[in-house]
Design a protein around this motif. Sequence first.
Motif, short mmCIF file in Angstrom:
data_model
loop_
_atom_site.label_atom_id
_atom_site.label_comp_id
_atom_site.label_asym_id
_atom_site.label_seq_id
_atom_site.Cartn_x
_atom_site.Cartn_y
_atom_site.Cartn_z
N ILE A 384 1.08 -1.18 0.01
CA ILE A 384 0.03 -0.32 -0.06
C ILE A 384 0.78 1.22 -0.10
O ILE A 384 1.69 1.33 0.64
CB ILE A 384 -0.90 0.04 1.30
CG1 ILE A 384 -2.00 -1.10 1.10
CG2 ILE A 384 -1.65 1.40 1.31
CD1 ILE A 384 -2.85 -1.22 2.39
N ALA A 385 0.42 2.17 -0.74
CA ALA A 385 1.17 3.57 -0.86
C ALA A 385 -0.25 4.52 -0.43
O ALA A 385 -1.17 4.58 -1.22
CB ALA A 385 1.52 4.18 -2.29
N THR A 386 -0.03 5.17 0.92
CA THR A 386 -0.97 5.84 1.22
C THR A 386 -0.50 7.27 1.69
O THR A 386 0.53 7.60 1.25
CB THR A 386 -1.78 5.23 2.44
OG1 THR A 386 -2.97 6.11 2.80
CG2 THR A 386 -0.79 5.02 3.42
N HIS A 387 -1.13 8.15 2.41
CA HIS A 387 -0.93 9.45 2.64
C HIS A 387 -1.41 9.90 4.01
O HIS A 387 -2.23 9.49 4.57
CB HIS A 387 -1.52 10.24 1.52
CG HIS A 387 -1.70 9.81 0.25
ND1 HIS A 387 -0.57 10.15 -0.66
CD2 HIS A 387 -2.68 9.13 -0.38
CE1 HIS A 387 -0.87 9.36 -1.78
NE2 HIS A 387 -1.99 8.86 -1.62
N THR A 388 -0.59 10.96 4.43
CA THR A 388 -1.27 11.78 5.64
C THR A 388 -1.33 13.21 5.13
O THR A 388 -2.35 13.82 5.78
CB THR A 388 -0.06 11.67 6.89
OG1 THR A 388 1.07 12.26 6.47
CG2 THR A 388 -0.16 10.46 7.62
N PRO A 410 -5.92 4.99 8.39
CA PRO A 410 -5.38 4.43 9.72
C PRO A 410 -4.08 3.85 9.66
O PRO A 410 -3.67 2.74 9.75
CB PRO A 410 -6.59 3.29 9.92
CG PRO A 410 -6.74 2.67 8.82
CD PRO A 410 -6.59 3.87 7.58
N ILE A 411 -2.96 4.83 9.83
CA ILE A 411 -1.47 4.46 9.57
C ILE A 411 -1.14 3.60 10.58
O ILE A 411 -0.34 2.75 10.12
CB ILE A 411 -0.75 5.81 9.41
CG1 ILE A 411 -1.46 6.93 8.45
CG2 ILE A 411 0.65 5.36 8.99
CD1 ILE A 411 -1.65 6.38 7.03
N ARG A 412 -1.52 3.83 11.75
CA ARG A 412 -0.84 3.03 12.96
C ARG A 412 -1.35 1.25 12.38
O ARG A 412 -0.67 0.60 12.51
CB ARG A 412 -1.54 3.18 14.31
CG ARG A 412 -1.03 2.48 15.48
CD ARG A 412 -1.58 2.77 16.59
NE ARG A 412 -0.99 3.90 17.19
CZ ARG A 412 -1.06 4.48 18.28
NH1 ARG A 412 -2.18 3.90 19.33
NH2 ARG A 412 -0.52 5.47 18.52
N ARG A 413 -2.74 1.14 12.19
CA ARG A 413 -3.13 0.05 11.85
C ARG A 413 -2.38 -0.74 10.74
O ARG A 413 -2.06 -1.94 10.64
CB ARG A 413 -4.78 0.12 11.40
CG ARG A 413 -5.43 -1.54 11.10
CD ARG A 413 -6.84 -1.10 10.81
NE ARG A 413 -7.57 -0.73 11.83
CZ ARG A 413 -8.62 0.11 12.05
NH1 ARG A 413 -8.97 0.44 10.68
NH2 ARG A 413 -9.22 0.40 12.96
N LEU A 414 -2.30 0.05 9.74
CA LEU A 414 -1.43 -0.49 8.23
C LEU A 414 0.03 -0.74 8.80
O LEU A 414 0.50 -1.90 8.56
CB LEU A 414 -1.68 0.55 7.22
CG LEU A 414 -2.86 0.84 6.71
CD1 LEU A 414 -3.00 2.13 5.79
CD2 LEU A 414 -3.41 -0.52 5.87
N GLU A 443 4.96 15.11 10.22
CA GLU A 443 4.27 15.95 11.25
C GLU A 443 2.61 15.55 11.26
O GLU A 443 2.07 15.25 12.34
CB GLU A 443 4.16 17.25 11.17
CG GLU A 443 3.55 18.24 12.59
CD GLU A 443 3.81 19.50 12.35
OE1 GLU A 443 2.74 20.28 12.72
OE2 GLU A 443 4.74 20.12 12.28
N ALA A 444 1.87 15.43 10.27
CA ALA A 444 0.73 14.94 9.99
C ALA A 444 0.48 13.57 10.71
O ALA A 444 -0.63 13.22 11.16
CB ALA A 444 0.13 15.22 8.62
N ALA A 445 1.55 12.67 10.48
CA ALA A 445 1.28 11.10 10.72
C ALA A 445 1.46 11.20 12.48
O ALA A 445 0.78 10.31 12.91
CB ALA A 445 2.53 10.37 10.31
#
Length: 528
Positions: A384-388, A410-414, A443-445
């Motif tokens: 997965i390539a995702t974003h904040t 849900p970056i932590r879950r991923l 910073e957003a993450a």
Amino acid sequence: MTTTNAQLFTHAKVFTGASEDDFATAFRVVDGRFGWVGDAAEVAGEPSTDLGGRTVLPGLIDSHTHPALMVAHGTEVECFPPVVASIDELVTRLREHPDVGAGDGTWILGRGFDDTKFPGGRMPTAADLDRVSTDQPVLVWRCDAHSAVCNSVALRIAGIAAATLDPAGARFERNADGSPSGVLTEIAAVQAVAQHIPSPRHEEMVAALVTIADEFASRGIVAVCDLLSTRIDDPLAVFRRAAAAGMRTRVALYPGWDPSAPLVDLHATDRDGQVRVAGVKVVLDGAYSNRTAWVHEPYPDSCDHGLRLVGDDEVRAAAEWARRNRVQLAVHAMGDQALDRVVDLFGGDEPWLDGIPSVRIEHATVVTDAYVRRLREARMTFGIATHTVFFFAEYDGYEKALRTRADAYPIRRLYGAIEPLALSSDRPATAWSGADDVMLSIEAAVRRHAYNGADFGPDAAINVAQAVLLYTGRARLLSPLAGVGVIAPGFDGSFAVLDRDVFTVPEDEIADVRVAETWIRGERVFAR
């Protein structure tokens, strides 16, 4: 006799990218590659470059961006927030285009407006852009790069009138009397107008790519994946010419799948080198910020489920091309129905690549625990390539489009479940100027705050080291950008030196951290 070029760097805080807590204090680059990494005490007394105690990161990877799109049409003025925050400001910005007044056939182009930040959230129309020019065609892309607006001249050039049928998977929006409003929703509608824009010469695109590579270096970015490289003709040749002209960035190209113009099969040399073809991209649905992502439950206060842009047969055909050519399939899937469809189509298939996922999912906006289980239990290998930066910049649109934020990005879950995982910018298809500022995304993450300070799923926050890994050691597992992402013997001697320690600055100052120097394969290519 062969001469060895060796450089020793000491007195640094070196995050190697191997794990969250793997640090060193010195390293040596030999003939463009890391030859040794360890404790400065081991090399005390040897001639070295003293880095003054500064923090060093592996050269950063932007796993989903669009340099081909940035050079596809020549000069486009940036219309991103926060500079452009109203229709009047959009018109003013477009009037500042250097080609205004250049002649009837010269296009006035812009990119990046976000109507959700405009007063009343109103989308601009052809009538608004006619205030820019009634003689020259005008086209400005929305921030998501899936939709756009053009003026009346551009509509006439494209032959779009009241009787014109909508393209498959897209819409020409209409006024109350049925006439086209100038709003072009989704890629096929935009392309019906954009195909009439003259393409810049190859020489111009090559020069622009070299300049873009310099911008990447100023961010510490040494490698990128271009997810839709066929926005220009013959992208492999153009990018390789740019490399010969001084572009140092490693580039993985993902041409778009177009059933009307099938891709030719690759030669082995097409998949190797600094610039290589890495896969093929299919755009399955739209975007959340303009409510065209393909979703199970209709959007709030609506019966609309978004848009599915391609059918199963086309997605399967692209996958067969990828399998036959030993490259990745990258699927743009934002809505939960689109995400489910990717696993429905490929979850039970045998992967065809080793070491990297055969199928990349791009964006993956709404991801539940149940969906993560589907990915992990599948026979197919997924990344997965995702974003904040999306929720940071486009909060206004997401606030109106999402039924819940609990499962959004849900970056932590991923992070805990999918090893081939990366954060990325999607520049310029992001509603923010400087969207490829890695520190902004980090910073957003960490804070899970939008541009306006609003919380966005704080339970999904990760720490700084984890976020950095999603631009380095973990990001390298997502694509065939060999040799980058880790400071370790054998890898490219590519690294970024920061002006402040991103691991210890206050969380609300992370985005203020700047890259002081960028080195690519042992050569300093940027110094602030």
